[in-house]
Motif scaffolding. Structure first.
Motif, PDB file in Angstrom:
ATOM      1  N   GLN A 166       0.822  -1.207   0.000  1.00 43.08           N
ATOM      2  CA  GLN A 166       0.000   0.000   0.000  1.00 43.08           C
ATOM      3  C   GLN A 166       0.861   1.264   0.000  1.00 43.08           C
ATOM      4  OE1 GLN A 166      -3.453  -0.139  -0.218  1.00 43.08           O
ATOM      5  NE2 GLN A 166      -3.259   2.060  -0.646  1.00 43.08           N
ATOM      6  N   ASP A 167       1.984   1.232   0.714  1.00 46.09           N
ATOM      7  CA  ASP A 167       2.893   2.378   0.735  1.00 46.09           C
ATOM      8  C   ASP A 167       3.403   2.694  -0.665  1.00 46.09           C
ATOM      9  OD1 ASP A 167       2.600   2.657   3.450  1.00 46.09           O
ATOM     10  OD2 ASP A 167       4.485   1.638   3.952  1.00 46.09           O
TER      11      ASP A 167
ATOM     12  N   LEU B  89       2.944   6.672  -5.207  1.00 45.21           N
ATOM     13  CA  LEU B  89       2.678   7.075  -6.598  1.00 45.21           C
ATOM     14  C   LEU B  89       1.394   7.881  -6.690  1.00 45.21           C
ATOM     15  CD1 LEU B  89       3.596   3.862  -8.639  1.00 45.21           C
ATOM     16  CD2 LEU B  89       4.928   5.964  -8.413  1.00 45.21           C
ATOM     17  N   LEU B  90       0.393   7.455  -5.937  1.00 49.31           N
ATOM     18  CA  LEU B  90      -0.915   8.098  -6.020  1.00 49.31           C
ATOM     19  C   LEU B  90      -0.868   9.543  -5.525  1.00 49.31           C
ATOM     20  CD1 LEU B  90      -3.893   7.491  -6.743  1.00 49.31           C
ATOM     21  CD2 LEU B  90      -4.239   6.893  -4.341  1.00 49.31           C
ATOM     22  N   TYR B  91      -0.072   9.794  -4.478  1.00 48.56           N
ATOM     23  CA  TYR B  91      -0.102  11.112  -3.846  1.00 48.56           C
ATOM     24  C   TYR B  91       1.159  11.958  -4.083  1.00 48.56           C
ATOM     25  CZ  TYR B  91      -4.075   9.049  -1.448  1.00 48.56           C
ATOM     26  OH  TYR B  91      -5.284   8.435  -1.186  1.00 48.56           O
ATOM     27  N   MET B  92       2.271  11.301  -4.504  1.00 47.80           N
ATOM     28  CA  MET B  92       3.493  12.071  -4.741  1.00 47.80           C
ATOM     29  C   MET B  92       3.896  12.120  -6.204  1.00 47.80           C
ATOM     30  SD  MET B  92       5.920  11.215  -1.452  1.00 47.80           S
ATOM     31  CE  MET B  92       6.246   9.535  -1.978  1.00 47.80           C
ATOM     32  N   GLY B  93       3.313  11.263  -7.020  1.00 49.27           N
ATOM     33  CA  GLY B  93       3.576  11.285  -8.452  1.00 49.27           C
ATOM     34  C   GLY B  93       4.783  10.495  -8.879  1.00 49.27           C
ATOM     35  N   THR B  94       5.802  10.451  -8.079  1.00 51.96           N
ATOM     36  CA  THR B  94       7.004   9.668  -8.387  1.00 51.96           C
ATOM     37  C   THR B  94       7.641   9.208  -7.086  1.00 51.96           C
ATOM     38  OG1 THR B  94       9.154   9.657  -9.505  1.00 51.96           O
ATOM     39  CG2 THR B  94       8.494  11.710  -8.415  1.00 51.96           C
ATOM     40  N   ASN B  95       8.326   8.091  -7.120  1.00 50.49           N
ATOM     41  CA  ASN B  95       8.945   7.582  -5.892  1.00 50.49           C
ATOM     42  C   ASN B  95      10.274   6.896  -6.184  1.00 50.49           C
ATOM     43  OD1 ASN B  95       8.167   5.227  -7.123  1.00 50.49           O
ATOM     44  ND2 ASN B  95       6.862   4.487  -5.469  1.00 50.49           N
ATOM     45  N   TRP B  96      10.961   7.333  -7.221  1.00 49.99           N
ATOM     46  CA  TRP B  96      12.185   6.646  -7.660  1.00 49.99           C
ATOM     47  C   TRP B  96      13.221   6.565  -6.542  1.00 49.99           C
ATOM     48  CZ3 TRP B  96      13.420   3.741 -11.767  1.00 49.99           C
ATOM     49  CH2 TRP B  96      14.776   3.438 -11.971  1.00 49.99           C
TER      50      TRP B  96
END
Length: 370
Positions: free
Chosen positions: A38-39, A44-51
């Motif tokens: 879920q994290d 992705l859902l709330y920050m747009g990117t998580n690279w």
């Protein structure tokens, strides 16, 4: 070790409604693993990117797996599956000049599939004898011309456990590298690649490692890794991702971007396993399996060959219509994993002796009424 279920069952919601005994195929999902999935989704859902966060999580997972098997992090590559790991290994052995590869008739079918696709290798199969693989078989079939010996730590069909350290000693004496498929052992049997003298080892996450499909780990002994140049290697296997230099250590066996959602799950799962301690898990699983073996005999059920070897981590019961029986058990919310003419009861640290006996009662009842 009955305290383990008492301590940790609450982390597995499925156990409130189901008897989960299929860890040899898919373990129950733990809440920390679910939250990690879920994290990833929420990032992705709330920050747009998580690279950046995903790369950090990847390194955390690498470190946790290294800890699990007694390796250094740079000796661990993150790959999509154990099959992909073996494909990459197969592409790297030409430098040795030897082309003879041996594997066993207890290996998971993916192992021969990989080698049969490589016409430049000559292949030999080490046959089992009455459901076991005596060390003499390795002495006979590994030769000085063998470049790699592939063995399963645990037989996927019935849980037969092999003495990897003894096999490694034989392969080293004959100048063969040793590749260990630990998919059926990692997470419930302690592994020490350094102590055992293992050259390469791979394991995926969806079984006893409590994860989901999409990620596996490949250990390659550091000195060996630096001498190999796998053809199945891409930008995650390069020094900085953009030039042509191989990365140091096992990382050179990596290809493209890993399945980050599976990496998040693996990181949480491995952290949980290391927190509990695999030696404690092993003690618990051995105890409830030993009781189940005795109880199955009392019920008139017959075990698969190989169950008399080193204490297995599963109870494999013979059944001519195993898939049919497993389907009937599923309707009663008892989840087990049939394979050929065997029903596999594969518990983990969250299972109890009573659950194993309940499953055996159900199997015995179905067998009697057939």
């Amino acid at each position: 070790m009955e305290h383990l279920p008492q301590q940790y069952r609450h982390l597995f919601p499925t156990l409130q409604t189901h008897t989960m005994l299929a860890s040899c195929s898919q373990s129950a999902l733990a809440e920390p693993v679910s939250r990690a999935i879920q994290d990833y989704h929420d990032s992705l859902l709330y920050m747009g990117t998580n690279w950046k966060e995903a790369i950090e999580k990847t390194e955390f997972a690498r470190n946790e797996f290294a800890k699990l098997i007694g390796a250094e992090p740079d000796e661990v590559a993150i790959v999509p599956s154990v099959s992909d790991a073996l494909v990459s290994v197969a592409s790297s052995l030409t430098a040795f000049g030897k082309k003879h590869v041996v594997y066993t008739d207890m290996d998971f079918p993916a192992v021969p599939h990989v080698w049969q696709a490589h016409s430049d290798y000559t292949l030999s199969v080490i046959p089992s004898i009455d459901g076991v693989l005596p060390l003499e078989q390795y002495e006979t079939h590994i030769s000085d011309e063998t470049v790699l010996t592939c063995v399963p730590h645990v037989h996927y069909r019935d849980g037969y456990v092999q003495d990897i350290k003894a096999i490694a000693e034989i392969s080293q004496r004959k100048s063969s590298l040793l590749f260990v498929d630990a998919y059926q052992s990692a997470g419930h049997i302690p592994i020490d690649v350094k102590e055992w003298g293992v050259d390469m080892l791979a394991a995926g996450t969806r079984k006893y490692l409590l994860g989901i499909p999409g990620v596996a780990f490949l250990y390659v002994r550091k000195e060996l890794a630096d001498a190999l140049k796998p053809k199945a290697s891409a930008w995650f296997g390069r020094e900085n991702g953009f030039d042509g230099a191989y990365a140091k250590g096992a990382r050179r066996f990596q290809t493209g971007t890993p399945a980050f959602i599976s990496v998040y799950a693996a990181a949480a799962a491995l952290s949980l396993l290391n927190h509990i301690g695999v030696s404690h898990i092993r003690d618990h699983v051995k105890t409830i399996c030993a009781d189940a073996v005795q109880y199955a005999a009392e019920k008139g059920l017959k075990l698969a060959a190989g169950q008399e070897g080193i204490q297995p981590g599963m109870v494999a019961i013979r059944d001519e219509r195993a898939s049919e029986t497993a389907a009937l058990l599923k309707k009663k919310k008892v989840i087990c994993a049939p394979r050929e003419k065997v029903i596999r009861l594969a518990p983990h640290f969250y299972n109890t002796k009573e659950e194993m006996r309940h499953a055996i009662d159900e199997i015995a009842a179905k067998t009697i009424h057939k």
